[in-house]
Design a protein around this motif. Structure first.
Motif, PDB file in Angstrom:
ATOM      1  N   PHE A   1     -52.433 -44.695 -13.726  1.00 53.21           N
ATOM      2  CA  PHE A   1     -53.397 -45.733 -14.133  1.00 53.21           C
ATOM      3  C   PHE A   1     -52.656 -47.039 -14.426  1.00 53.21           C
ATOM      4  N   LEU A   2     -51.529 -46.923 -15.127  1.00 54.75           N
ATOM      5  CA  LEU A   2     -50.766 -48.124 -15.484  1.00 54.75           C
ATOM      6  C   LEU A   2     -50.129 -48.765 -14.251  1.00 54.75           C
ATOM      7  N   LEU A   3     -49.759 -47.943 -13.278  1.00 52.04           N
ATOM      8  CA  LEU A   3     -49.207 -48.493 -12.026  1.00 52.04           C
ATOM      9  C   LEU A   3     -50.283 -49.310 -11.314  1.00 52.04           C
ATOM     10  N   GLU A   4     -51.475 -48.705 -11.247  1.00 47.38           N
ATOM     11  CA  GLU A   4     -52.601 -49.367 -10.586  1.00 47.38           C
ATOM     12  C   GLU A   4     -52.939 -50.700 -11.257  1.00 47.38           C
TER      13      GLU A   4
ATOM     14  N   VAL B   1     -46.699 -50.698 -15.038  1.00 48.56           N
ATOM     15  CA  VAL B   1     -45.414 -50.106 -14.665  1.00 48.56           C
ATOM     16  C   VAL B   1     -45.152 -50.458 -13.198  1.00 48.56           C
ATOM     17  N   ASP B   2     -43.867 -50.410 -12.818  1.00 47.18           N
ATOM     18  CA  ASP B   2     -43.500 -50.860 -11.472  1.00 47.18           C
ATOM     19  C   ASP B   2     -43.565 -49.753 -10.438  1.00 47.18           C
ATOM     20  N   ASP B   3     -43.309 -48.511 -10.881  1.00 49.55           N
ATOM     21  CA  ASP B   3     -43.420 -47.404  -9.932  1.00 49.55           C
ATOM     22  C   ASP B   3     -43.532 -46.089 -10.686  1.00 49.55           C
ATOM     23  N   VAL B   4     -44.208 -45.142 -10.041  1.00 48.23           N
ATOM     24  CA  VAL B   4     -44.257 -43.780 -10.559  1.00 48.23           C
ATOM     25  C   VAL B   4     -43.324 -42.957  -9.672  1.00 48.23           C
TER      26      VAL B   4
ATOM     27  N   GLN C   1     -40.144 -53.375 -21.911  1.00 51.97           N
ATOM     28  CA  GLN C   1     -39.390 -54.613 -21.704  1.00 51.97           C
ATOM     29  C   GLN C   1     -38.357 -54.509 -20.588  1.00 51.97           C
ATOM     30  N   GLY C   2     -38.372 -53.398 -19.848  1.00 57.52           N
ATOM     31  CA  GLY C   2     -37.427 -53.252 -18.746  1.00 57.52           C
ATOM     32  C   GLY C   2     -37.651 -54.308 -17.670  1.00 57.52           C
TER      33      GLY C   2
ATOM     34  N   LEU D   1     -40.060 -47.730 -14.782  1.00 58.39           N
ATOM     35  CA  LEU D   1     -40.445 -46.567 -13.985  1.00 58.39           C
ATOM     36  C   LEU D   1     -41.155 -45.567 -14.891  1.00 58.39           C
ATOM     37  N   ALA D   2     -42.003 -44.741 -14.308  1.00 58.91           N
ATOM     38  CA  ALA D   2     -42.665 -43.699 -15.103  1.00 58.91           C
ATOM     39  C   ALA D   2     -42.710 -42.412 -14.294  1.00 58.91           C
ATOM     40  N   GLU D   3     -42.698 -41.285 -14.998  1.00 63.19           N
ATOM     41  CA  GLU D   3     -42.839 -39.996 -14.321  1.00 63.19           C
ATOM     42  C   GLU D   3     -44.320 -39.698 -14.080  1.00 63.19           C
ATOM     43  N   PRO D   4     -44.611 -38.988 -12.987  1.00 61.86           N
ATOM     44  CA  PRO D   4     -45.998 -38.655 -12.680  1.00 61.86           C
ATOM     45  C   PRO D   4     -46.704 -37.972 -13.852  1.00 61.86           C
TER      46      PRO D   4
END
Ligand SMILES: [Zn+2]
Length: 259
Positions: A219-222, A226-229, A182-183, A187-190
């Protein structure tokens, strides 16, 4: 995973990221706090909250006692307030070492209070997530935290207070189905595994093979979830830049780079 076992020193200097293959190994909740706060500014909040055993679940009190002994009394989330590059903000960091980062009433209550504090003080909120899911020993009370935190975070949105989530490995179950996703910016870590149910369960349920890389940050970024890794080495700078930008603040003099 390239099997570089002989370069521990380099790993430690690089936030536990392999300098050869970029594999992000786990760092502790305490290390995330250090990474994301200005030195000496972290002040922990709501430290007196403890899990109770409302369902009389077998062995739950003993499990809690053991978890506190192992991972400290903060339950599966550190809540606090700090500064990052001079900006005051509120920070929650989930602790996987405490019962697999499972979300029970204490985690939910701390997030709800952090969100309310963010609204009251008009300060941004950042949550670093890692979780195996809901805490089954608290049954429906654990699931209720999804609704409670979501309601509080909706208020943040209404008041235009920036809210950023950072998903680390693994972010699964009820956490991925509520506040983690819900952000305003996610962001996500590699390489982080992010998803609701486990791959085996999904495969059995839908009776199909899953695509390669399914449930990874990349995969989720693609696929736009998620907005960025962001590599761990850039996490601090990226978070501060986003908060500054989202709060409409000017770049501080000393951080301006002149060509
Ligand atoms: Zn490696």
């Amino acid at each position: 995973m390239c099997g570089h076992l002989d370069i521990r020193e380099k790993f430690e200097r690089g936030f536990n990221v392999c300098p050869e293959c970029g594999d992000h190994r786990r760092i502790s909740a305490e290390e995330y706090i250090e990474l994301l706060t200005d030195e000496g500014t972290w002040r922990e909040l709501y430290t007196h909250l403890r899990a109770t055993d409302p369902l009389n679940f077998e062995h739950y009190p003993e499990r809690i006692t053991a978890a506190i002994k192992k991972a400290g009394p903060a339950d599966a989330l550190y809540a606090g307030t700090a500064r990052i590059e001079g900006m005051p903000y509120n920070l929650g960091v989930m602790n996987f070492a405490f019962m697999g980062g499972s979300m029970g009433s204490v985690v939910g209550e701390k997030i709800a209070r952090l969100a309310r504090r963010s609204t009251d003080k008009r300060q941004p909120l950042v949550l670093v997530c890692t979780s195996g899911g809901a805490r089954m020993q608290e049954g429906v009370l654990s699931l209720m935290q999804m609704a409670k935190t979501s309601a509080m975070l909706a208020q943040l949105r209404e008041d235009a207070i920036p809210y950023i989530t950072i998903l680390t490995n693994p972010t699964t179950g009820g956490v991925s189905a509520s506040f983690a996703m819900q952000g305003d910016v996610i962001l996500a870590e590699p390489g982080a595994v992010i998803g609701f149910a486990g791959q085996r369960v999904i495969k059995q349920t839908i009776g199909q093979d899953l695509p390669a890389g399914f449930q990874t940050a990349e995969f989720l970024l693609e696929h736009g979830q998620v907005d960025d890794v962001v590599p761990r080495a850039s996490l601090r700078e990226t978070t501060a830049r986003l908060l500054r930008h989202m709060s409409g603040q000017r770049v501080r003099e000393e951080t301006v780079e002149y060509a």
